[in-house]
Design a protein around this motif. Structure first.
Motif, short mmCIF file in Angstrom:
data_model
loop_
_atom_site.label_atom_id
_atom_site.label_comp_id
_atom_site.label_asym_id
_atom_site.label_seq_id
_atom_site.Cartn_x
_atom_site.Cartn_y
_atom_site.Cartn_z
N ASP A 192 -79.50 -108.03 11.01
CA ASP A 192 -79.71 -107.43 9.66
C ASP A 192 -78.66 -106.63 9.41
N GLY A 193 -78.57 -106.65 8.27
CA GLY A 193 -77.42 -105.78 7.41
C GLY A 193 -75.80 -106.67 7.74
N GLY A 194 -75.69 -107.35 8.46
CA GLY A 194 -74.56 -107.85 8.70
C GLY A 194 -74.28 -109.50 7.74
N ILE A 195 -73.15 -109.81 8.18
CA ILE A 195 -72.52 -111.18 7.34
C ILE A 195 -73.03 -112.13 8.27
N ASP A 196 -73.79 -113.12 7.69
CA ASP A 196 -74.26 -114.11 8.62
C ASP A 196 -73.38 -115.43 8.30
N VAL A 222 -87.39 -107.63 0.03
CA VAL A 222 -86.24 -106.98 0.49
C VAL A 222 -85.96 -105.70 -0.72
N GLY A 223 -85.47 -104.63 -0.07
CA GLY A 223 -85.27 -103.29 -0.75
C GLY A 223 -83.87 -102.93 -0.84
N ALA A 224 -83.61 -102.09 -1.50
CA ALA A 224 -82.07 -101.58 -1.96
C ALA A 224 -81.56 -101.29 -0.78
N PRO A 225 -82.05 -100.52 0.33
CA PRO A 225 -81.31 -100.17 1.55
C PRO A 225 -80.80 -101.46 2.12
N ASP A 226 -81.36 -102.39 2.11
CA ASP A 226 -80.59 -103.90 2.62
C ASP A 226 -79.63 -104.33 1.82
N ILE A 227 -79.49 -104.23 0.52
CA ILE A 227 -78.38 -104.43 -0.05
C ILE A 227 -77.30 -103.58 0.18
N ARG A 228 -77.69 -102.29 0.32
CA ARG A 228 -76.31 -101.23 0.62
C ARG A 228 -75.86 -101.74 2.02
N ASP A 229 -76.76 -101.91 2.77
CA ASP A 229 -76.32 -102.28 4.35
C ASP A 229 -75.35 -103.56 4.19
#
Length: 300
Positions: A192-196, A222-229
């Motif tokens: 989560d949060g990384g490049i796949d 999916v929320g804003a924190p996921d986008i920021r991560d």
């Protein structure tokens, strides 16, 4: 038993005119997302209301579902048309119209649907369907689902939700290649949060962009924190970021993705992902059916 719809969410019959107005404000045409965002803005719908999911389903909000019904009624009435690229546009006959009669549109389409069902079931004793009350649900049978939300799409959404996460990444890899990406690589480990994965996108055979993507086989919003991560994981050699999910994005996430002064993140939600699978016939195949014109055979 039908789930009670939050009273703060406008029903489809109250969204017919706002949808029409939104398209006019967008220049006469617009995508589903553009219409959704414009209606949210025009009606001043709070984020927490816009993010409520439809019957707990993870790939669509209740507001999006009601707007899909509004577009279906407008389309059947001849007010708007949906192109092959899923762009809605106002038809020439209604370009100069400023105000629509929502009740007339609903009544006309309900009557047309009732006549079609009565022809298909000669044993029916219904004479004519009444106007739908405000708290009724127009989706009273499989044939009356909005064109954008057919039962097979809901089944496909469920299949995507239960896929192996690495299988979903490989499916995403295939979709991106069909969309024009090259050198698409999927990382071995997903976090989560990384490049796949990464790939190159060439525009008009000239301009190339290094793109990194994240695949979130996610049963939720999916929320804003996921986008920021995700943005925080992008390296300096990455020129574009693409976030793909089987779920949906909150209004705050969409705003965060295009926040001024920050690296822009493109979003592909569950509904749009299914549309891509359909467009390129990946794992799905069209079935052609025919409607019999009985009048033709009687009058020929």
């Amino acid at each position: 038993m039908r789930n009670k719809i939050d009273s703060r969410i406008p029903r489809y019959n109250k969204l017919i005119m706002p949808t029409f107005v939104a398209l006019k404000e967008l220049g006469g045409s617009g995508t589903n997302d553009e219409i959704l965002n414009q209606v949210i803005k025009d009606l001043n719908i709070p984020d927490e209301v816009a993010d409520i999911t439809h019957m707990g389903k993870v790939n669509q909000s209740e507001l999006s579902y009601q707007l899909a019904w509004a577009r279906t009624y407008l389309s059947k009435y001849g007010v708007i048309h949906n192109s092959a690229r899923s762009v809605w546009s106002i038809t020439p006959d209604f370009v100069g119209i400023e105000v629509l009669d929502e009740k007339e549109i609903v009544s006309a389409i309900v009557k047309k649907n009732a006549e079609r069902r009565n022809k298909a079931a000669s044993s029916s004793t219904k004479d004519e369907a009444p106007d739908l009350p405000e708290d009724d649900d127009p989706s009273n049978d499989d044939e009356e689902f909005p064109d954008e939300i057919k039962p097979w799409k809901e089944k496909l959404a469920d299949i995507l939700q239960t896929m192996d996460p690495y299988g979903f990444e490989r499916l995403t890899q295939r979709v991106l290649r069909e969309c024009g990406f090259s050198q698409v690589e999927v990382t071995k480990k997903s976090g989560d949060g990384g490049i796949d994965g990464t790939g190159k996108l060439k525009i008009n055979g000239i301009f190339s962009f290094n793109v990194a993507f994240q695949c979130k086989r996610y049963s939720g919003v999916v929320g804003a924190p996921d986008i920021r991560d995700f943005r925080g994981s992008l390296t300096t050699n990455i020129e574009k970021g693409l976030f793909i999910t089987t779920g949906t994005f909150s209004k705050a996430a969409r705003e965060e993705a295009c926040s001024p002064g920050k690296q822009q993140i493109d979003l592909l939600d569950g509904e749009e992902f299914i549309n891509k699978l359909t467009e390129y016939e990946i794992g799905v195949h069209p079935i052609t059916t025919y409607t019999i014109d009985e009048d033709f055979f009687r009058k020929i």
